[in-house]
Design an enzyme around this catalytic site. Structure first.
Site, short mmCIF file in Angstrom:
data_model
loop_
_atom_site.label_atom_id
_atom_site.label_comp_id
_atom_site.label_asym_id
_atom_site.label_seq_id
_atom_site.Cartn_x
_atom_site.Cartn_y
_atom_site.Cartn_z
N CYS A 143 5.45 -2.98 -18.70
CA CYS A 143 5.08 -3.39 -17.35
C CYS A 143 5.01 -4.91 -17.32
O CYS A 143 4.20 -5.51 -18.03
CB CYS A 143 3.73 -2.76 -17.03
SG CYS A 143 3.05 -3.26 -15.44
N CYS A 150 -1.52 -13.08 -7.41
CA CYS A 150 -0.85 -12.41 -6.29
C CYS A 150 -1.51 -12.87 -5.00
O CYS A 150 -2.71 -13.09 -4.95
CB CYS A 150 -1.03 -10.89 -6.45
SG CYS A 150 -0.04 -9.92 -5.27
N CYS A 154 -4.89 -7.08 -1.97
CA CYS A 154 -5.21 -5.67 -1.76
C CYS A 154 -6.64 -5.48 -2.28
O CYS A 154 -6.99 -5.97 -3.35
CB CYS A 154 -4.23 -4.78 -2.54
SG CYS A 154 -2.53 -4.99 -1.98
N CYS A 157 -7.47 -4.06 -5.83
CA CYS A 157 -6.70 -4.58 -6.98
C CYS A 157 -7.32 -5.86 -7.53
O CYS A 157 -7.59 -6.80 -6.79
CB CYS A 157 -5.25 -4.83 -6.55
SG CYS A 157 -4.22 -5.51 -7.87
N CYS A 378 -3.26 0.08 -14.26
CA CYS A 378 -2.80 -0.40 -12.96
C CYS A 378 -3.89 -1.15 -12.23
O CYS A 378 -4.98 -0.62 -12.04
CB CYS A 378 -2.46 0.77 -12.05
SG CYS A 378 -0.98 1.59 -12.42
N1 SAH Z 1 2.64 -5.95 -5.79
C1 SAH Z 1 3.31 -4.79 -6.25
C2 SAH Z 1 3.24 -4.55 -7.76
C3 SAH Z 1 1.91 -4.76 -8.45
S1 SAH Z 1 0.66 -3.54 -8.34
C4 SAH Z 1 2.79 -3.58 -5.51
O1 SAH Z 1 1.87 -3.72 -4.73
O2 SAH Z 1 3.36 -2.52 -5.64
C5 SAH Z 1 1.20 -2.12 -9.23
C6 SAH Z 1 0.55 -0.83 -8.73
O3 SAH Z 1 -0.83 -0.71 -9.14
C7 SAH Z 1 0.52 -0.76 -7.20
O4 SAH Z 1 0.86 0.51 -6.75
C8 SAH Z 1 -0.93 -1.06 -6.92
O5 SAH Z 1 -1.28 -0.67 -5.64
C9 SAH Z 1 -1.62 -0.31 -8.03
N2 SAH Z 1 -3.01 -0.69 -8.21
C10 SAH Z 1 -3.58 -1.88 -7.96
N3 SAH Z 1 -4.89 -1.87 -8.25
C11 SAH Z 1 -5.18 -0.64 -8.71
C12 SAH Z 1 -6.37 -0.04 -9.22
N4 SAH Z 1 -7.50 -0.71 -9.32
N5 SAH Z 1 -6.31 1.25 -9.62
C13 SAH Z 1 -5.14 1.93 -9.56
N6 SAH Z 1 -3.98 1.40 -9.12
C14 SAH Z 1 -4.00 0.13 -8.70
#
Ligand code: SAH
Length: 393
Positions: A143, A150, A154, A157, A378
Site C-alpha cells: 500500500c 491529505c 475525511c 481518517c 486503513c
Molecule cells: N484518498 C483515497 C485513498 C486513501 S484512503 C481514498 O479516499 O480512497 C484508503 C481507504 O481507507 C479509503 O477507503 C478510506 O476511506 C479508508 N479509511 C480511512 N480511514 C479509515 C479508518 N479509520 N478505518 C477504516 N478505513 C479507513
C-alpha cells in the site's frame, strides 16, 4: 508536479520540480538519485553524460533493467555498461533509495515503513510518508502513498488530521516499491516475489496528483521492470468526479471508490468532498467508467461506523445505488486512532449488512483489519511531518 488542470488543486505548498528533469552538475554534493525515474528521466541523465543518438535508447534500456529488474544500488554492478560511462554516471548521480527511518512489524506480519523523502526546497523539512506491506496466503499487497498528508479531511481518517501536505513525485512513489523490495529482499537472486499487488490507498488522494500517479503507474507496471500489471494495481479515490474518466482512459489501473455513505447528508459529514461531488454524480461517473465490465469491476469501500452508516436501510440503499455497476463492496471495519470519535459497528451488524449486499448479487467481503497494533491499518497512517513555519525558512 501539481497540475494546472486539477479541479481542486492543493491549497498548500509550492509546486516542486520533478526530480530528474534538470541537468545535473558534476558535483558530488548535489548528486541526485536515479531511483524512481522513468525512461525519459534516465535518458536525460545519460545525455548529461554525453550519450547521444542511437546509443541513447540502448543505454536507457540497460540502465532501466539494472535499476528496475535487478535493483542495482551501484553503477559498478552494471557490467554491460562501459567503465567510462559508469564513472560519468557515478560522478553526477547515485542510485540511493529514500531512507527508511522506521520499520514496524505487526504480530500478523504486516510491515509499516516510515520513508523519509528529500526536501524539495530550502524551506521544506524532509517530509515523511508511510507505506505498508500486507502479506496474505496467496498474495502480498503493498500500500503506497501518493501525497504527504491529505487535504480531504475525511472525519474518520487519521491522515486527514496531518498539517503538511504536498504531492509526491512519480519517482517518490516508484521509490516506495523499490524500498519495499529492498526490505523484503525480493530482487533476483534473493527471496521469491512477495509483492504481487499494489494499492494506492496510503496517504493522500491520488486523483489530486494525477500526472505523477499516472507516471508512477507506468513505471511500476512496465513489464521490463517491476512488472506489477495494471490489473493488480488499484487506485482508490474519495471521488474526484471530473478526473474519474481520465483515470480509466489514461491510467488504466483498477478503480476503488471510498463511498462510505449512501445519503448525501451522511456522506457530506464523512467525506467532505461529497459537498462538491455528490453521490449521484459520483455514481454516474462510475457507471460510465471506461473499460468497466464484469471482469473489471469497481471496488466500493465502505467503512463500518456504528450508528452512522450501518443500518439495514443503508444496506438496501447501497444496493439501489449500485444498480447497473459491476461492483464489489469491501466492508471495512473502522480502525480507530488516537482522538477519533467514531466507533466500529458491531461484528454482527457488519455481517447482516454484508448479507443484504451479497443477496443482491454483489461480493461483499469484510476486510480483516491488518496491522492495527502498529497503526498500519486503513486510515491510521499519519507521519509526524510538520509544515515549516514561515519564520523558520
Ligand atoms: N484518498 C483515497 C485513498 C486513501 S484512503 C481514498 O479516499 O480512497 C484508503 C481507504 O481507507 C479509503 O477507503 C478510506 O476511506 C479508508 N479509511 C480511512 N480511514 C479509515 C479508518 N479509520 N478505518 C477504516 N478505513 C479507513
Amino acid at each position: 508536479m501539481m497540475q494546472t488542470d486539477n479541479p481542486a488543486a492543493l491549497p498548500v505548498q509550492d509546486a516542486a520540480p520533478d526530480a530528474g528533469r534538470h541537468s545535473a552538475p558534476v558535483n558530488a554534493e548535489v548528486r541526485r538519485s536515479l531511483t524512481g525515474l522513468d525512461r525519459a528521466g534516465l535518458s536525460e541523465a545519460l545525455s548529461d553524460c554525453g550519450v547521444a543518438d542511437r546509443a541513447l535508447r540502448m543505454r536507457t534500456s540497460q540502465l532501466w533493467n539494472w535499476i528496475y529488474q535487478r535493483g542495482a544500488t551501484s553503477f559498478d554492478e552494471m557490467t554491460n555498461v562501459g567503465k567510462e560511462l559508469r564513472t560519468a554516471l557515478a560522478e553526477r548521480y547515485t542510485l540511493t533509495r529514500p531512507e527508511v527511518s522506521d520499520e514496524q512489524i505487526s504480530n500478523d506480519g504486516t510491515r509499516k515503513w516510515l520513508v523519509k523523502l528529500d526536501a524539495q526546497s530550502a524551506r521544506e523539512v524532509s517530509p515523511q510518508i508511510e507505506c505498508v506491506y500486507i502479506p496474505e496466503t496467496s498474495r502480498g499487497t503493498l500500500c503506497i502513498s501518493s501525497q504527504v498528508g491529505c487535504t480531504l479531511s475525511c472525519t474518520f481518517c487519521h491522515t486527514g488530521t496531518q498539517k503538511l501536505v504536498r504531492n509526491l513525485t512519480a519517482s517518490e512513489m516508484a521509490a516506495q516499491v523499490m524500498v519495499a523490495r529492498d526490505r523484503l529482499g525480493e530482487w533476483p537472486g534473493g527471496e521469491e516475489r512477495q509483492i504481487t499487488n499494489i494499492v494506492l490507498m496510503g496517504m493522500g488522494e491520488p486523483l489530486y496528483n494525477f500526472d505523477n500517479v499516472k507516471q508512477a503507474v507506468e513505471i511500476i507496471s512496465d513489464n521490463e521492470g517491476i512488472s506489477v500489471s495494471k490489473r493488480r494495481i488499484t487506485l482508490s479515490t474519495a471521488g474526484v468526479v471530473p478526473m474519474i474518466e481520465r483515470c480509466g482512459t489514461e491510467i488504466g489501473a483498477m478503480l476503488a471508490i471510498s463511498l462510505h455513505g449512501v445519503r448525501d447528508d451522511v456522506r457530506d459529514l464523512l467525506v467532505p468532498l461529497n459537498k462538491k461531488y455528490p453521490i449521484e454524480e459520483l455514481m454516474d461517473a462510475c457507471r460510465n467508467y471506461p473499460g468497466l465490465s464484469n471482469a473489471r469491476r469497481i471496488t466500493f469501500e465502505y467503512v463500518m461506523l456504528k450508528g452512522i452508516n450501518d443500518s439495514m436501510a443503508d444496506a438496501r440503499e447501497l444496493v439501489r445505488l449500485l444498480k447497473g455497476i459491476p461492483a464489489k463492496i469491501n466492508l471495512i471495519p473502522f480502525n480507530p486512532w488516537p482522538g477519533s470519535t467514531y466507533e466500529c459497528s458491531d461484528w454482527e451488524q457488519i455481517e447482516k449488512f454484508g448479507e443484504v449486499v451479497n443477496r443482491a448479487g454483489y461480493a461483499s467481503p469484510i476486510r480483516t483489519p491488518r496491522g492495527r497494533d502498529i497503526m498500519a491499518a486503513c486510515g491510521q497512517l499519519k507521519s509526524a511531518s510538520e509544515r515549516v513555519r514561515a519564520n523558520k525558512a
